[in-house]
Scaffold this motif. Structure first.
Motif, mmCIF file in Angstrom:
data_model
loop_
_atom_site.group_PDB
_atom_site.id
_atom_site.type_symbol
_atom_site.label_atom_id
_atom_site.label_comp_id
_atom_site.label_asym_id
_atom_site.label_seq_id
_atom_site.Cartn_x
_atom_site.Cartn_y
_atom_site.Cartn_z
ATOM 1 N N GLN A 136 45.023 8.058 105.971
ATOM 2 C CA GLN A 136 44.646 8.805 104.761
ATOM 3 C C GLN A 136 43.115 8.861 104.607
ATOM 4 O O GLN A 136 42.540 8.364 103.631
ATOM 5 C CB GLN A 136 45.264 8.145 103.518
ATOM 6 N N ASP A 138 39.217 9.699 103.908
ATOM 7 C CA ASP A 138 38.555 10.384 102.786
ATOM 8 C C ASP A 138 37.661 11.526 103.271
ATOM 9 O O ASP A 138 37.146 12.297 102.468
ATOM 10 C CB ASP A 138 37.742 9.394 101.938
ATOM 11 N N PRO A 141 39.384 16.789 102.979
ATOM 12 C CA PRO A 141 39.563 17.180 101.568
ATOM 13 C C PRO A 141 41.043 17.346 101.224
ATOM 14 O O PRO A 141 41.876 17.583 102.113
ATOM 15 C CB PRO A 141 38.830 18.522 101.469
ATOM 16 N N PRO A 142 41.393 17.212 99.942
ATOM 17 C CA PRO A 142 42.794 17.389 99.532
ATOM 18 C C PRO A 142 43.315 18.765 99.957
ATOM 19 O O PRO A 142 42.578 19.753 99.949
ATOM 20 C CB PRO A 142 42.735 17.277 97.994
ATOM 21 N N TYR A 143 44.576 18.800 100.311
ATOM 22 C CA TYR A 143 45.200 20.049 100.783
ATOM 23 C C TYR A 143 45.331 21.054 99.636
ATOM 24 O O TYR A 143 45.770 20.706 98.543
ATOM 25 C CB TYR A 143 46.581 19.745 101.364
ATOM 26 N N GLN A 144 44.920 22.273 99.879
ATOM 27 C CA GLN A 144 45.069 23.353 98.902
ATOM 28 C C GLN A 144 46.081 24.362 99.443
ATOM 29 O O GLN A 144 45.817 25.007 100.461
ATOM 30 C CB GLN A 144 43.721 24.059 98.663
ATOM 31 N N ARG A 145 47.219 24.460 98.786
ATOM 32 C CA ARG A 145 48.248 25.377 99.286
ATOM 33 C C ARG A 145 47.848 26.827 99.022
ATOM 34 O O ARG A 145 47.443 27.161 97.894
ATOM 35 C CB ARG A 145 49.576 25.076 98.600
ATOM 36 N N THR A 169 48.242 19.600 109.476
ATOM 37 C CA THR A 169 47.815 19.084 108.168
ATOM 38 C C THR A 169 48.400 17.703 107.896
ATOM 39 O O THR A 169 47.691 16.800 107.415
ATOM 40 C CB THR A 169 48.255 20.070 107.058
ATOM 41 N N ARG A 173 46.255 13.564 108.537
ATOM 42 C CA ARG A 173 46.161 12.675 107.373
ATOM 43 C C ARG A 173 46.985 11.401 107.557
ATOM 44 O O ARG A 173 46.775 10.412 106.863
ATOM 45 C CB ARG A 173 46.639 13.413 106.114
ATOM 46 N N LYS A 216 53.855 14.661 100.740
ATOM 47 C CA LYS A 216 52.699 13.751 100.835
ATOM 48 C C LYS A 216 53.135 12.300 100.641
ATOM 49 O O LYS A 216 52.771 11.410 101.423
ATOM 50 C CB LYS A 216 51.653 14.137 99.784
ATOM 51 N N GLU A 217 53.929 12.057 99.592
ATOM 52 C CA GLU A 217 54.354 10.684 99.277
ATOM 53 C C GLU A 217 55.267 10.120 100.369
ATOM 54 O O GLU A 217 55.136 8.966 100.778
ATOM 55 C CB GLU A 217 55.089 10.654 97.935
ATOM 56 N N LYS A 220 53.435 9.295 103.575
ATOM 57 C CA LYS A 220 52.687 8.036 103.428
ATOM 58 C C LYS A 220 53.635 6.836 103.516
ATOM 59 O O LYS A 220 53.361 5.869 104.237
ATOM 60 C CB LYS A 220 51.967 8.036 102.076
#
Length: 601
Positions: A136, A138, A141-145, A169, A173, A216-217, A220
């Protein structure tokens, strides 16, 4: 763990046609590993797994950049399928992928010291690359759909590229997430697209379906569990890994024949080796073979497998992993008669030490689905130690006659501990539960930084949240499994930065004994607090004005710092100070001049 040598003996008996022999024979028929695996997986899956492999090693690279590397490897596969004797075709798959990575221009500019791995010989080169993977990260950047209609147009016009981007993607991560899991998530994502793209409100449909997938959860969580499995295999070796799997699979498939379970455990170990070493092409191919083998024998393993085995291959794994335990066979005889009361116990043990103990683990596990595998391994270790001692005496039966009482005592202690903690959690709530953990663990290892102690406390509290809401017969297994993951991660970190003698002692314990060791650990009496630093107890008006979550975190850090100053402090003293602190906050947060009030108080 001496008793774990049973695995090697059992495999000689029941797995003469073991996976290693299968693979050696199979690979002998293929001069080219890459051609063989390409033919097995077919173009689309091979390309997806190649993308996963490169994305997990080169996490900073763009999708387009990695697509060029994937094309190079696919082109080589085509060449090798046509002519297995062509140059490079006889190389191992890891070597092919790493050679291509080491040819990347300006590798050092982007990845620094990782470029030095290219100077090493295999397999050290691969181990070096694995050590640079960042979970994960840093720097991504956070994924933008993209907009829903854009996704659907892309899916219709260029399905392979869209799904390729999805696995890229997820993989970059989650660099320790095994490729079969990523392909499974991709299949679920594609099913959501198939369902939503014909709808009038595509966005609402995707929001609902993709949100329900919790990609995502889950990525992880699965990654953490798989990383834990790799840690067991790497640190404790194949025998401990296999013993743990044998206990778990005996619980899940209690009707399966012993020999079949042992073979399946051995096969899982072989595939895990490939996955843990980052060899994702072989990992996917052999995992698929393993799942197909399980489904071909579903009648002897479990009736719960039928719905899973009717799904497409890539969707079977998730279903199998989440399937309920099968019901125990009716009228299983008590184990006391065979393993305690039988006068021939020592004779059987000495004649076939490993086989005797392995069957004990199988028989004990299938009768106790409510126990953790760690508890089962402790029971097996205790039983072996007892037999080693008693079988040397003149009257073994008298010596091990009290074994059941001793065994039940340890089991009850473990069950009581889970009950006490869950009662505390369910009665007092998450906040007080976390504070209790922080007090106990700060006393055990006050040398650890405040932030890290808070992180450990939150992870252990999350175990309580997850496990204490389950039915009582599932709590023990759940809590000890997840606590083992938290403790193992902590122990790995302390290998490079030792905490204190008692933590080092527990981290060097057997895998199954670590959790009880940490639970029993007391205050670190050798700890000398550092000189007093007033900044550790810096009270300002932010304690009143900050958002509730931030305020709560600041107070928890103050609690940790307080214990660090006085680890010998009693619970009563802590309660008194906490009460005074709460009263001070109630008073000063209402005052006109908060800073002055806090200073005075």
């Amino acid at each position: 763990m001496k008793w774990l040598t049973f695995i090697s003996f059992v495999f000689l008996l029941s797995s003469a046609r073991s996976r290693n022999l299968h693979r050696a024979a199979r690979d002998a028929d293929h001069k080219s590993h890459i051609a063989h695996r390409y033919n097995d997986l077919k173009e689309e899956t091979f390309k997806a797994v190649a993308m996963i492999t490169f994305a997990q090693y080169l996490q900073k690279c763009s999708y387009d950049g990695l697509s060029k590397l994937v094309k190079d490897v696919v082109d080589l596969a085509h060449k090798c399928v046509a002519n297995e004797d062509a140059p490079e075709c006889t190389k191992s798959l890891p070597s092919i992928f790493l050679d291509r990575i080491c040819q990347v221009e300006q590798l050092r500019d982007s990845y620094g010291a990782m470029a030095d791995c290219c100077g090493k010989a295999d397999p050290e080169r691969n181990q070096c690359f694995l050590s640079f993977k960042v979970h994960q990260p840093d720097f991504i950047p956070p994924y933008q759909r993209p907009a829903a209609d854009v996704i659907c147009t892309e899916y219709q016009d260029n399905r392979v590229a869209l799904l390729g981007n999805f696995v890229y993607t997820v993989a970059r991560r989650n660099p320790f997430l095994h490729a079969p899991a990523i392909l499974g998530l991709a299949a679920e994502y594609e099913n959501a697209l198939k369902s939503c793209c014909p709808e009038s409100d595509i966005g609402a449909c995707l929001d609902e379906k993709v949100q329900c997938l919790l990609i995502k959860e889950r990525a992880k969580l699965i990654g953490v569990q798989q990383q834990h499995g790799c840690r067991i295999l790497e640190k404790y070796g194949e025998r401990t890994f296999q013993a743990n799997k044998l206990a778990r699979m005996s619980q899940k498939y209690p009707k399966a024949p012993f020999a079949e379970l042992v073979k399946m455990v051995h096969d899982v170990k072989d595939v895990y080796h490939e996955c843990c070493e980052g060899d994702m092409v072989e990992c996917v191919d052999d995992w698929s073979e393993l799942v197909n083998s399980l489904c071909s024998k579903q009648d002897i393993f479990s009736s719960k497998l039928k719905p899973c085995c009717e799904k497409p291959v890539v969707e079977r794994t998730k279903c199998i992993m989440e399937a309920d335990f099968d019901e125990k066979p009716d009228n299983l005889p008590s184990l006391v008669e065979k393993y305690i009361q039988d006068k021939e116990v020592c004779k059987s043990y000495e004649a076939g030490h490993d086989a005797f103990l392995s069957e004990f683990v199988y028989e004990y596990s299938r009768r106790h689905p409510e126990f953790s595998t760690q508890l089962i391994l402790r029971v097996a270790k205790g039983y072996e130690t007892l037999l080693d001692k008693c079988c040397k005496t003149d009257n073994p039966a008298e010596c091990y006659g009290h074994a059941v009482e001793e065994l039940n005592k340890h089991i009850k202690e473990t069950q009581d501990l889970v009950k006490t903690n869950c009662d505390l959690y369910n009665t007092h709530g998450e906040g007080d539960f976390l504070k209790g953990i922080l007090v106990r663990y700060t006393k055990k290892m006050p040398q650890v930084s405040t932030d890290t102690l808070l992180e450990i406390g939150k992870k252990m509290t999350a175990v309580g949240t997850k496990c204490c809401s389950l039915p009582e017969d599932k709590r023990l297994s759940c809590s000890e499994h997840y606590l083992s993951i938290v403790i193992e991660k902590m122990c790995k970190k302390q290998e490079s930065t030792p905490i204190n003698e008692q933590v080092s002692h527990c981290c060097n314990e057997l895998y199954s004994c670590k959790r009880p060791c940490f639970t029993a650990m007391g205050v670190d009496t050798k700890y000398v607090p550092p000189p007093f630093d007033p900044m550790m107890f810096n009270f300002d008006d932010k304690l009143c004005s900050a958002p509730p979550a931030e305020r709560e975190e600041s107070q928890l850090k103050l609690l940790i710092n307080l214990i660090k100053r006085k680890p010998q402090m009693t619970d009563e003293q802590i309660k008194t100070i906490a009460g005074g602190f709460t009263a001070m906050m109630d008073k000063c947060c209402k005052a006109a001049d908060i800073g002055t009030c806090l200073g005075e108080e």
